[in-house]
Design an enzyme around this catalytic site. Sequence first.
Site, PDB file in Angstrom:
ATOM      1  CB  SER A   1      -4.679  -3.955  -3.453  1.00  0.00           C
ATOM      2  OG  SER A   1      -3.362  -4.045  -2.946  1.00  0.00           O
ATOM      3  CE  LYS A   2      -8.262   2.122  -0.086  1.00  0.00           C
ATOM      4  NZ  LYS A   2      -9.314   1.620   0.782  1.00  0.00           N
ATOM      5  NE  ARG A   3      -0.747  -5.664  -0.888  1.00  0.00           N
ATOM      6  CZ  ARG A   3      -0.060  -6.325  -1.813  1.00  0.00           C
ATOM      7  NH1 ARG A   3       1.247  -6.296  -1.805  1.00  0.00           N
ATOM      8  NH2 ARG A   3      -0.673  -7.020  -2.750  1.00  0.00           N
ATOM      9  CG  HIS A   4       0.053  -2.428  -5.832  1.00  0.00           C
ATOM     10  ND1 HIS A   4      -1.023  -3.280  -5.725  1.00  0.00           N
ATOM     11  CD2 HIS A   4       1.154  -3.201  -5.739  1.00  0.00           C
ATOM     12  CE1 HIS A   4      -0.584  -4.521  -5.602  1.00  0.00           C
ATOM     13  NE2 HIS A   4       0.725  -4.495  -5.594  1.00  0.00           N
ATOM     14  N   GLY A   5      -0.763   1.947  -4.251  1.00  0.00           N
ATOM     15  CA  GLY A   5      -1.095   3.351  -4.498  1.00  0.00           C
ATOM     16  C   GLY A   5      -2.591   3.486  -4.349  1.00  0.00           C
TER      17      GLY A   5
END
Length: 467
Positions: A238-242
């Site tokens: 998800s966006k948390r990972h990039g």
Amino acid sequence: MEPVITRFPPSPTGYLHIGGARTALFNWLFARHHKGQFILRIEDTDQIRSTDESIKAILDAMDWLSLDWDQGPFYQTQRLDLYREYLQKLIENGSAYYCRCQPEELEKRRQQASAAGLKPKYDGLCRNLGLGPGPDRVVRFRTPDSGTTVLNDLIKGPIFFDNSELDDLVLQRSDGMPTYNFAVVVDDITMNVTHVIRGDDHVNNTPRQILIYQALGVKLPFFGHVPMILGQDRTRMSKRHGATSVMAYKEMGYLPEALVNYLVRLGWSHGDQEIFSRAELIEKFSLDNVGKAPGIFDPDKLLWLNAHYLREKAPEELTVLLKPYLKSFNYPEKPEKYLAKAVKTLQPRVHTLVELAQSMKFYLAESIEYDPAAAKKFLTPEVKEAFAKLTGAMGTLEVFDEAGLEQVFRRIVVDEMGMKLGKIAQPVRVALTGMTASPGLFEVIDVLGKDTVLQRMKLALAYIESR
Ligand code: GLU
């Protein structure tokens, strides 16, 4: 053997996600490897969430990644007659039936079933009522009550599903729209798709789809379910990972070659090899080497690959790619040849096109800006004499090239002044670039050219004097 036909059927409810791009890539490579066909199909039956912007965003991303298709794009909303035709076949042969149960009643009955410790699936109330079409009626599939459905997955091996666990799924909603599981089967049948390669989030849909194929008396395609992409913490990417959008990588200055190379290795391998040309991928790609474990997204590796592909490019080609990024920095215009020469000195040192554009500043900006700490440390009265002599000597140089410049520096600094070249190189670097880290000094001087170099040396002298 019949020709291989694969497909990529995104739902246009957002941008192209890197997981989707990897699925598209695997399908594309599989088709190209087998000299088959790759189909693009837009699954736009969710009319509320599907948008034209998403369609455009997906097509743009496919284009950027050079994933070309041989047929399509097909749009499901333009194929509604076909779904109705197939639905009729299923109704006629008894595999599907109209159902008038309304969502609220279903919900109530589901809750009751759950409370009684039963599986909260459709209870089959309308199964044998012989209902015909009518407002607010859906069409359901008559799932066999017993038996086992086997998915012989090309990646995961055989997976068994008890039919009794499966619901009488809805094939056509009350608004007349087909559901995903039904439309996908009709499409894959009528497009002669031989291999369905998709994310393993669809594994549970596959037995339902297999039952529909069987009810229609049609041969099954091969199925291959690719493990998901996870973040470093092993939760779903998800966006948390990039960034998760393909085009966000373009904006951040990644090359499509790097992203393609990165994505293909996120799930597929060929020995220890990390870097593959497109032709090599087409030659080597096979589902046999798609792993069973999820791919873990590693932004550092992607950055490393991007740096590799940046280094590999011809400076002239890289310059063309760099132009839009330079624009956002509002540098003054420079001739293409000058840009390419500057790019050549920087391309081994950067990881993205954005970083490259940023580091072009001292080559392009009208005025030089000193890093305050660098200027304080290196632009000191000690180097004043050497700076003055070097400026004079460089001014008389006829051919202003690396070899000639190096000679001038040696003659003045080493021979005449008895200093070490290293002692003066760093101050000159600061004078010319404003920073303590840059490409080779003589390369920089050669790119900047005589006028700019002399002007910046004089400016540095003035700065030293003003201290
Ligand atoms: N529209 C579906 C998705 O985007 C397609 C799944 C499939 O390949 O069957 O997940």
